[in-house]
Enzyme design. Structure first.
Site, PDB file in Angstrom:
ATOM      1  N   TYR A 152     -35.260  -9.454 -37.111  1.00 26.06           N
ATOM      2  CA  TYR A 152     -34.070  -9.690 -36.273  1.00 26.06           C
ATOM      3  C   TYR A 152     -33.927 -11.171 -35.949  1.00 26.06           C
ATOM      4  CZ  TYR A 152     -31.373 -10.215 -31.948  1.00 26.06           C
ATOM      5  OH  TYR A 152     -30.490 -10.660 -30.992  1.00 26.06           O
ATOM      6  N   ARG A 165     -40.179 -10.976 -20.555  1.00 24.11           N
ATOM      7  CA  ARG A 165     -38.811 -11.272 -20.961  1.00 24.11           C
ATOM      8  C   ARG A 165     -38.092 -11.878 -19.756  1.00 24.11           C
ATOM      9  NH1 ARG A 165     -41.149 -10.671 -24.946  1.00 24.11           N
ATOM     10  NH2 ARG A 165     -40.696  -9.370 -26.761  1.00 24.11           N
ATOM     11  N   LEU A 175     -17.983  -0.450 -35.832  1.00 25.70           N
ATOM     12  CA  LEU A 175     -18.463   0.734 -35.092  1.00 25.70           C
ATOM     13  C   LEU A 175     -19.710   1.338 -35.743  1.00 25.70           C
ATOM     14  CD1 LEU A 175     -15.077   2.460 -34.120  1.00 25.70           C
ATOM     15  CD2 LEU A 175     -16.433   0.825 -32.793  1.00 25.70           C
ATOM     16  N   THR A 193     -29.557 -15.758 -29.787  1.00 22.51           N
ATOM     17  CA  THR A 193     -30.635 -15.283 -28.922  1.00 22.51           C
ATOM     18  C   THR A 193     -31.733 -16.331 -28.762  1.00 22.51           C
ATOM     19  OG1 THR A 193     -32.468 -13.693 -28.900  1.00 22.51           O
ATOM     20  CG2 THR A 193     -31.547 -14.182 -31.024  1.00 22.51           C
ATOM     21  N   ASP A 194     -32.477 -16.222 -27.663  1.00 20.47           N
ATOM     22  CA  ASP A 194     -33.625 -17.125 -27.484  1.00 20.47           C
ATOM     23  C   ASP A 194     -34.787 -16.735 -28.406  1.00 20.47           C
ATOM     24  OD1 ASP A 194     -34.408 -14.767 -26.234  1.00 20.47           O
ATOM     25  OD2 ASP A 194     -35.020 -15.697 -24.342  1.00 20.47           O
ATOM     26  N   GLU A 195     -34.678 -15.560 -29.046  1.00 23.80           N
ATOM     27  CA  GLU A 195     -35.785 -15.106 -29.893  1.00 23.80           C
ATOM     28  C   GLU A 195     -35.962 -15.981 -31.137  1.00 23.80           C
ATOM     29  OE1 GLU A 195     -36.041 -10.811 -30.273  1.00 23.80           O
ATOM     30  OE2 GLU A 195     -35.012 -10.538 -28.377  1.00 23.80           O
ATOM     31  N   ASP A 226     -14.566  -4.672 -35.045  1.00 18.07           N
ATOM     32  CA  ASP A 226     -15.878  -4.027 -34.954  1.00 18.07           C
ATOM     33  C   ASP A 226     -15.905  -2.914 -35.988  1.00 18.07           C
ATOM     34  OD1 ASP A 226     -18.121  -2.353 -33.993  1.00 18.07           O
ATOM     35  OD2 ASP A 226     -18.062  -3.669 -32.239  1.00 18.07           O
ATOM     36  N   LYS A 246     -31.089 -13.941 -37.064  1.00 13.36           N
ATOM     37  CA  LYS A 246     -30.267 -14.687 -36.112  1.00 13.36           C
ATOM     38  C   LYS A 246     -30.495 -16.199 -36.299  1.00 13.36           C
ATOM     39  CE  LYS A 246     -27.871 -13.358 -33.271  1.00 13.36           C
ATOM     40  NZ  LYS A 246     -26.444 -12.932 -33.272  1.00 13.36           N
TER      41      LYS A 246
HETATM   42  P1  NAD Z   1     -25.018  -4.320 -29.776  1.00 12.85           P
HETATM   43  O1  NAD Z   1     -25.957  -3.840 -30.832  1.00 12.85           O
HETATM   44  O2  NAD Z   1     -24.877  -3.548 -28.514  1.00 12.85           O
HETATM   45  O3  NAD Z   1     -23.557  -4.461 -30.383  1.00 12.85           O
HETATM   46  C1  NAD Z   1     -23.309  -4.989 -31.650  1.00 12.85           C
HETATM   47  C2  NAD Z   1     -21.857  -4.670 -32.017  1.00 12.85           C
HETATM   48  O4  NAD Z   1     -21.594  -5.247 -33.307  1.00 12.85           O
HETATM   49  C3  NAD Z   1     -21.574  -3.172 -32.131  1.00 12.85           C
HETATM   50  O5  NAD Z   1     -20.358  -2.866 -31.520  1.00 12.85           O
HETATM   51  C4  NAD Z   1     -21.511  -2.944 -33.625  1.00 12.85           C
HETATM   52  O6  NAD Z   1     -20.667  -1.861 -34.003  1.00 12.85           O
HETATM   53  C5  NAD Z   1     -20.959  -4.269 -34.113  1.00 12.85           C
HETATM   54  N1  NAD Z   1     -21.311  -4.535 -35.506  1.00 12.85           N
HETATM   55  C6  NAD Z   1     -22.532  -4.425 -36.079  1.00 12.85           C
HETATM   56  N2  NAD Z   1     -22.461  -4.708 -37.391  1.00 12.85           N
HETATM   57  C7  NAD Z   1     -21.166  -5.027 -37.633  1.00 12.85           C
HETATM   58  C8  NAD Z   1     -20.462  -5.421 -38.801  1.00 12.85           C
HETATM   59  N3  NAD Z   1     -21.076  -5.536 -39.972  1.00 12.85           N
HETATM   60  N4  NAD Z   1     -19.145  -5.677 -38.694  1.00 12.85           N
HETATM   61  C9  NAD Z   1     -18.495  -5.541 -37.506  1.00 12.85           C
HETATM   62  N5  NAD Z   1     -19.104  -5.155 -36.380  1.00 12.85           N
HETATM   63  C10 NAD Z   1     -20.431  -4.913 -36.440  1.00 12.85           C
HETATM   64  O7  NAD Z   1     -25.463  -5.805 -29.507  1.00 12.85           O
HETATM   65  P2  NAD Z   1     -25.423  -6.636 -28.149  1.00 12.85           P
HETATM   66  O8  NAD Z   1     -26.660  -6.380 -27.398  1.00 12.85           O
HETATM   67  O9  NAD Z   1     -24.114  -6.467 -27.506  1.00 12.85           O
HETATM   68  O10 NAD Z   1     -25.527  -8.126 -28.732  1.00 12.85           O
HETATM   69  C11 NAD Z   1     -24.363  -8.865 -29.085  1.00 12.85           C
HETATM   70  C12 NAD Z   1     -24.772 -10.225 -29.624  1.00 12.85           C
HETATM   71  O11 NAD Z   1     -25.535 -10.916 -28.646  1.00 12.85           O
HETATM   72  C13 NAD Z   1     -25.646 -10.149 -30.878  1.00 12.85           C
HETATM   73  O12 NAD Z   1     -25.248 -11.178 -31.733  1.00 12.85           O
HETATM   74  C14 NAD Z   1     -27.052 -10.383 -30.349  1.00 12.85           C
HETATM   75  O13 NAD Z   1     -27.868 -10.978 -31.327  1.00 12.85           O
HETATM   76  C15 NAD Z   1     -26.768 -11.323 -29.198  1.00 12.85           C
HETATM   77  N6  NAD Z   1     -27.764 -11.287 -28.088  1.00 12.85           N
HETATM   78  C16 NAD Z   1     -28.075 -10.086 -27.495  1.00 12.85           C
HETATM   79  C17 NAD Z   1     -28.972 -10.081 -26.429  1.00 12.85           C
HETATM   80  C18 NAD Z   1     -29.317  -8.792 -25.717  1.00 12.85           C
HETATM   81  O14 NAD Z   1     -30.168  -8.817 -24.818  1.00 12.85           O
HETATM   82  N7  NAD Z   1     -28.689  -7.662 -26.013  1.00 12.85           N
HETATM   83  C19 NAD Z   1     -29.543 -11.270 -25.989  1.00 12.85           C
HETATM   84  C20 NAD Z   1     -29.196 -12.474 -26.623  1.00 12.85           C
HETATM   85  C21 NAD Z   1     -28.286 -12.457 -27.669  1.00 12.85           C
HETATM   86  P1  TYD Z   2     -36.122  -4.748 -26.078  1.00 12.67           P
HETATM   87  O1  TYD Z   2     -35.260  -4.204 -25.000  1.00 12.67           O
HETATM   88  O2  TYD Z   2     -36.192  -4.014 -27.382  1.00 12.67           O
HETATM   89  O3  TYD Z   2     -35.678  -6.267 -26.289  1.00 12.67           O
HETATM   90  P2  TYD Z   2     -36.381  -7.451 -27.182  1.00 12.67           P
HETATM   91  O4  TYD Z   2     -37.370  -6.848 -28.086  1.00 12.67           O
HETATM   92  O5  TYD Z   2     -35.215  -8.010 -27.926  1.00 12.67           O
HETATM   93  O6  TYD Z   2     -36.963  -8.391 -26.190  1.00 12.67           O
HETATM   94  O7  TYD Z   2     -37.595  -4.863 -25.513  1.00 12.67           O
HETATM   95  C1  TYD Z   2     -37.898  -5.614 -24.355  1.00 12.67           C
HETATM   96  C2  TYD Z   2     -39.388  -5.608 -24.178  1.00 12.67           C
HETATM   97  O8  TYD Z   2     -39.809  -4.269 -23.855  1.00 12.67           O
HETATM   98  C3  TYD Z   2     -40.164  -5.975 -25.434  1.00 12.67           C
HETATM   99  O9  TYD Z   2     -41.328  -6.720 -25.043  1.00 12.67           O
HETATM  100  C4  TYD Z   2     -40.575  -4.650 -26.029  1.00 12.67           C
HETATM  101  C5  TYD Z   2     -40.758  -3.779 -24.810  1.00 12.67           C
HETATM  102  N1  TYD Z   2     -40.465  -2.336 -24.982  1.00 12.67           N
HETATM  103  C6  TYD Z   2     -41.384  -1.379 -24.531  1.00 12.67           C
HETATM  104  O10 TYD Z   2     -42.474  -1.710 -24.014  1.00 12.67           O
HETATM  105  N2  TYD Z   2     -41.061  -0.071 -24.665  1.00 12.67           N
HETATM  106  C7  TYD Z   2     -39.886   0.349 -25.245  1.00 12.67           C
HETATM  107  O11 TYD Z   2     -39.659   1.576 -25.368  1.00 12.67           O
HETATM  108  C8  TYD Z   2     -38.951  -0.648 -25.690  1.00 12.67           C
HETATM  109  C9  TYD Z   2     -37.661  -0.250 -26.315  1.00 12.67           C
HETATM  110  C10 TYD Z   2     -39.282  -1.985 -25.523  1.00 12.67           C
END
Ligand code: NAD
Ligand code: TYD
Length: 361
Positions: free
Chosen positions: A163, A227, A37, A136-138, A35, A167
């Protein structure tokens, strides 16, 4: 003993996954966490496992081919679980290039290094090696407000934000490696996660954090975007099950069957906070629905995401075990117990880091 290379393990889902894996496999596995960081990576997330002999942290950028090749050269990696990414849609709208760099180029480096380490002279791959790309599903775009419309593994890719476009591009690269080289991989496309260690830029931890301080709760647009929320531990379990029981080269959608409008989520959080805060806690007076503030909508805001996790259930037997009422209580309880974590990640130092990192990108 299986050796895992986990990228982005200091982030939200990655750190939950590492905890899950040590809880499940204990000393039967070894994990190397790479990572760089960024603002989202936090070694505090892994404090309780950092002294394990079967855990190593390497600070490196996944775009740094030399550093990643070195890890493969020095370790016999059996599994890659690739989380590292820029993950926040709002940031991608402001700074798209960082997303292309990490999510697309970084994934290309990971694939390239794993292929170089695992490929045999005849073009096949060493027995048992597997790469799992966490997506991601996005990537599937946006669904209409129709309760019968879902994303399936066969849904066309129609990403809208920088984003999701980055992805989607990374998914396409993984698919290209599988198709061209028969590279042993899987892709998982998951819905929105929530739970411990989530950075408070995402909806759920942001609302919890703001509400407890009596700060405004920003609702984008009409608050009716939907969502499909999944408790992060259920996601960690799905990743492990897909890697061990899934068919190679397949994509599996991972979803919560838990669709909610943003405004519903915010109301549930406020109700749950009021229910869980002790009667004499001064924050009780701050938490209020009056804090809800409608703000300008996100540009290109996807209306609805919803996954039908039929394939993963039928083939592997995974289903989302944690209902939202339980998951949100666990999440809030975790934030109550980790006030310092929240203070540290929202401090002035973090803000400075953020500004420096994204300057000019
Ligand atoms: P996050 O942003 O919390 O964590 C990302 C991590 O990747 C961090 O620790 C960061 O330091 C590290 N990182 C970023 N750039 C880097 C680089 N260039 N080299 C090495 N490390 C790097 O993200 P998350 O929410 O834990 O998501 C993790 C994965 O899951 C992502 O690929 C995201 O697209 C996917 N995902 C997330 C969600 C969600 O709801 N959070 C849903 C579906 C998929
Ligand atoms: P988010 O947690 O950023 O996830 P994603 O955009 O990847 O789905 O946002 C979830 C939903 O909440 C999205 O429809 C945007 C909305 N949202 C707000 O309404 N207010 C906020 O402050 C944030 C961060 C998100």
């Amino acid at each position: 003993m299986r050796t895992y290379l986990v990228t982005g393990g200091a982030g939200f889902i990655g750190s939950n996954y590492i905890h899950y894996m040590f809880k499940k496999y204990d000393n039967e596995i070894r994990i190397i966490n790479v990572d760089v960081l960024t603002y989202a990576g936090n070694l505090e997330n892994l404090k309780d496992i950092e002294d394990r002999e079967n855990y190593t942290f390497v600070k490196a950028d996944i775009c740094d081919k030399e550093a990643i090749s070195k890890i493969f050269a020095e370790n016999d990696i059996d599994r890659v679980v690739h989380f590292a990414a820029e993950s926040h849609v709002d940031r991608s709208i402001k700074h798209p290039e960082v997303f292309v760099q990490t999510n697309v180029l970084g994934t290309a480096v990971m694939l390239n290094c794993a292929k170089a380490a695992w490929e045999l002279p005849d073009g096949t791959f060493k027995e048992g090696k597997k790469f799992l790309h966490v997506s991601t599903d996005e990537v599937y775009g946006s669904l209409p407000d129709d309760k019968n419309a879902f994303f399936y593994e066969t849904s066309p890719y129609e990403p809208h934000s920088p984003y999701s476009a980055s992805k989607a591009s990374s998914d396409m690269l993984v698919k290209a490696y599988m198709d061209t080289y028969k590279f042993p991989a899987n892709i998982t496309n998951c819905s929105n996660n929530y739970g411990p260690y989530q950075f408070p830029e995402k909806l759920i931890p942001l609302i919890i954090n703001n509400a407890l301080q009596g700060k405004k709760l920003p609702v984008y647009g009409d608050g009716k975007n939907v969502r499909d929320w999944l408790f992060v531990e259920d996601h960690a379990k799905a990743i492990d099950m897909v890697q061990e029981q899934g068919r190679l080269f397949e994509t599996y959608n991972v979803g919560g069957h838990n669709e909610k409008q943003n405004i519903e989520i915010i109301n549930i959080i406020i109700d749950t906070l009021q229910e869980m805060l002790p009667a004499d806690d001064p924050r009780r007076a701050l938490v209020s629905k009056d804090l809800i503030t409608y703000v300008e909508d996100r540009k290109g805001h996807d209306r609805r995401y919803a996954i039908a996790p039929d394939k993963i259930k039928a083939e592997i037997g995974w289903y989302p075990e944690t209902d939202f009422a339980t998951g949100i209580k666990k999440t809030i309880a975790w934030f109550f117990e980790h006030e310092d974590w929240m203070k540290n990640v929202t401090s002035g130092d973090y803000q400075k880091y953020y500004d420096d990192m994204y300057a000019n990108k």
